[in-house]
Design an enzyme around this catalytic site. Structure first.
Site, PDB file in Angstrom:
ATOM      1  N   HIS A 126       0.879  -1.186   0.000  1.00 40.58           N
ATOM      2  CA  HIS A 126       0.000   0.000   0.000  1.00 40.58           C
ATOM      3  C   HIS A 126       0.917   1.237   0.000  1.00 40.58           C
ATOM      4  O   HIS A 126       2.030   1.177   0.534  1.00 40.58           O
ATOM      5  CB  HIS A 126      -0.830  -0.048   1.285  1.00 40.58           C
ATOM      6  N   ASP A 203       3.229  -4.615   8.003  1.00 40.91           N
ATOM      7  CA  ASP A 203       1.996  -3.848   7.877  1.00 40.91           C
ATOM      8  C   ASP A 203       0.836  -4.829   8.042  1.00 40.91           C
ATOM      9  O   ASP A 203       0.551  -5.624   7.137  1.00 40.91           O
ATOM     10  CB  ASP A 203       1.977  -3.168   6.503  1.00 40.91           C
ATOM     11  N   GLN A 206      -4.301  -5.413   6.875  1.00 37.22           N
ATOM     12  CA  GLN A 206      -5.267  -6.355   6.297  1.00 37.22           C
ATOM     13  C   GLN A 206      -5.180  -7.748   6.912  1.00 37.22           C
ATOM     14  O   GLN A 206      -5.868  -8.666   6.449  1.00 37.22           O
ATOM     15  CB  GLN A 206      -5.074  -6.453   4.772  1.00 37.22           C
ATOM     16  N   LYS A 229     -10.287  -0.900  10.625  1.00 37.98           N
ATOM     17  CA  LYS A 229     -10.403  -2.076   9.747  1.00 37.98           C
ATOM     18  C   LYS A 229     -10.717  -3.338  10.548  1.00 37.98           C
ATOM     19  O   LYS A 229     -10.911  -4.410  10.002  1.00 37.98           O
ATOM     20  CB  LYS A 229      -9.110  -2.273   8.951  1.00 37.98           C
ATOM     21  N   CYS A 367      -4.742   2.458  -3.650  1.00 37.82           N
ATOM     22  CA  CYS A 367      -3.500   2.971  -3.048  1.00 37.82           C
ATOM     23  C   CYS A 367      -2.357   2.000  -3.243  1.00 37.82           C
ATOM     24  O   CYS A 367      -1.512   1.813  -2.344  1.00 37.82           O
ATOM     25  CB  CYS A 367      -3.673   3.279  -1.566  1.00 37.82           C
TER      26      CYS A 367
HETATM   27  N1  PLP Z   1      -1.662  -0.748   4.577  1.00 37.61           N
HETATM   28  C1  PLP Z   1      -2.581  -1.521   4.013  1.00 37.61           C
HETATM   29  C2  PLP Z   1      -2.215  -2.891   3.549  1.00 37.61           C
HETATM   30  C3  PLP Z   1      -3.885  -1.047   3.840  1.00 37.61           C
HETATM   31  O1  PLP Z   1      -4.804  -1.815   3.273  1.00 37.61           O
HETATM   32  C4  PLP Z   1      -4.196   0.257   4.287  1.00 37.61           C
HETATM   33  C5  PLP Z   1      -5.541   0.830   4.068  1.00 37.61           C
HETATM   34  O2  PLP Z   1      -6.277   0.424   3.222  1.00 37.61           O
HETATM   35  C6  PLP Z   1      -3.197   1.015   4.891  1.00 37.61           C
HETATM   36  C7  PLP Z   1      -1.944   0.483   5.024  1.00 37.61           C
HETATM   37  C8  PLP Z   1      -3.472   2.391   5.418  1.00 37.61           C
HETATM   38  O3  PLP Z   1      -4.358   2.324   6.495  1.00 37.61           O
HETATM   39  P1  PLP Z   1      -4.923   3.644   7.171  1.00 37.61           P
HETATM   40  O4  PLP Z   1      -5.474   4.476   6.061  1.00 37.61           O
HETATM   41  O5  PLP Z   1      -5.971   3.140   8.112  1.00 37.61           O
HETATM   42  O6  PLP Z   1      -3.785   4.304   7.870  1.00 37.61           O
END
Ligand code: PLP
Length: 409
Positions: A126, A203, A206, A229, A367
């Site tokens: 992401h 990270d 997900q 999430k 993203c």
């Molecule tokens: N990393 C991953 C794999 C994501 O799916 C997301 C959000 O969709 C993020 C980071 C960013 O999360 P946040 O916008 O809640 O900070």
């Protein structure tokens, strides 16, 4: 522990928003990778926080402040036990995954990264797990290296091994890809990196909503996720970090809470975890996040994983029967996300028309522009599942996609 299948009606009743009608159709919410819906237990906790417990935490001698402080620190203990961290000193509350990664990129980067050093990310990250590292590299004159994935959406771990070297300072990798659904073998990745003396940030945006996470078994150096999430509120997230790293890292932001003493000549910093929590924390958010964690724990993370995995397999089978269906991400180990294109129909058109049937999906690059570039496309239509979704909803989605496709033909 709750058998989800047997209790799906009462589980769905916990989520008031699922009663919404969209253009006279029942809402079919399949955008859970973007954010999940909230059970009434979490909504009520937020309301209760403001109704009965609202006072600033940590420095208050009065009753309400002590109650709020106890609830906030109890939430930290709840998160620590959820991730099986060895101490709540290793749990930092942030605004979410993005802020957690930025915190590490800044603070770890300040201490440990210099000109010519290398940071490794993967092609399936992401943007939140790319851009903060890119900014660090620009600031320090360091180099960003990338581990590619194959057309099934699986990382090339041989490339990772070959990239690890004397100058590698950190590897940052998604546990589960938000676009491909790939579950990366993070335990193996961490082992490989540690053999080369390199720490790893995972990270978990997900993965945390879908499976049991044990940071000690994984031996992750940093593990991050977002509350929203995992059925919790927006604006609160978590950074888990090993104490041995956090102790050495400088503060990320300055302000109240993060200090021990302040004078114009010299400021000393607070102990962990407060050193990284400048300003008034989101103490209502933290207690609501803890409520969300208790909610999924009551159902059981293993039950959630089994139920969603069955749903994902069912959905994949049904969707693949649609003429012209292309699914991006066919990894052997997948979780909860299906990215697709149907014939030549633009995902945006498909998403807009499905919305008219009450189906909420996400369209776009999610993203993760490098993933789109890998496949030579600009966007996909993404369905992502949560514990309240059903096979009947999958059937409705499949029927909806067929209707739209017939319209275009
Ligand atoms: N990393 C991953 C794999 C994501 O799916 C997301 C959000 O969709 C993020 C980071 C960013 O999360 P946040 O916008 O809640 O900070």
């Amino acid at each position: 522990m709750t058998d989800i299948q047997a209790n799906i009606d009462s589980i769905r009743q916990d989520f008031p928003i699922l009663e919404t009608q969209v253009y006279k159709h029942p809402l079919v919410y399949l955008d859970n990778a973007a954010t999940t819906q909230k059970p009434r237990q979490v909504i009520e906790k937020i309301e209760e926080g403001y109704r009965r417990q609202n006072a600033n935490v940590h420095r208050g001698v009065h009753f309400l402040s002590q109650m709020a402080t106890e609830a906030h620190e109890d939430a930290r203990r709840c998160v620590a036990s959820f991730l099986n961290s060895s101490s709540e000193r290793e749990i930092i509350f942030t605004r979410g995954t993005t802020e957690s990664i930025n915190l590490v990129a800044f603070s770890f980067g300040e201490k440990f990264v210099s000109e010519g050093d290398e940071i490794i990310v993967t092609e399936m990250e992401h943007h939140s797990n790319i851009v903060p590292w890119q900014m660090l590299c620009q600031r320090k004159g360091a180099v960003l290296k990338v581990v590619p994935f194959n057309d099934r959406g699986e990382l090339d771990l041989q490339v990772l091994s070959s990239l690890l070297g004397q100058r590698t300072r950190l590897v940052a990798v998604a546990h589960v890809s938000n676009t491909l659904g790939t579950v990366n073998p993070v335990a193996e990745i961490i082992r490989t990196c540690h053999e080369a003396g390199v720490p790893v940030l995972v990270d978990g945006a997900q993965s945390v909503p879908h499976q049991t996470i044990d940071v000690q078994v994984l031996d992750a150096d940093f593990y991050v996720f977002s509350g929203h999430k995992v059925y919790g509120p927006t604006g609160i997230g978590v950074l888990y970090g090993k104490e041995k790293w956090l102790e050495q890292m400088p503060p990320y932001q300055g302000g109240g809470e993060m200090i021990a003493t302040v004078s114009f000549e010299k400021t000393t910093y607070n102990e962990l975890p407060y050193k990284f929590e400048a300003g008034t924390p989101d103490f209502i958010g933290s207690t609501a996040l803890a409520e969300a964690i208790r909610y999924v724990q009551r159902i059981g993370m293993d039950n959630i994983r089994r139920y969603e995995s069955d749903l994902l397999q069912y959905a994949t089978r049904q969707l693949m029967q649609i003429d012209g269906m292309r699914i991006f991400g066919q990894a052997g180990n997948k979780e909860s996300v299906i990215s697709m294109q149907v014939g030549k129909i633009h995902p945006y058109d498909m998403g807009t028309l499905l919305d008219k049937l009450g189906i909420a999906l996400r369209t776009g690059h999610h993203c993760a522009e490098p993933v789109m570039r890998h496949f030579g496309i600009e966007s996909t239509l993404r369905a992502s599942f949560a514990l309240y979704n059903t096979k009947a909803e999958v059937d409705y989605l499949v029927e909806g996609i067929r209707k739209v496709r017939n319209l275009f033909e």
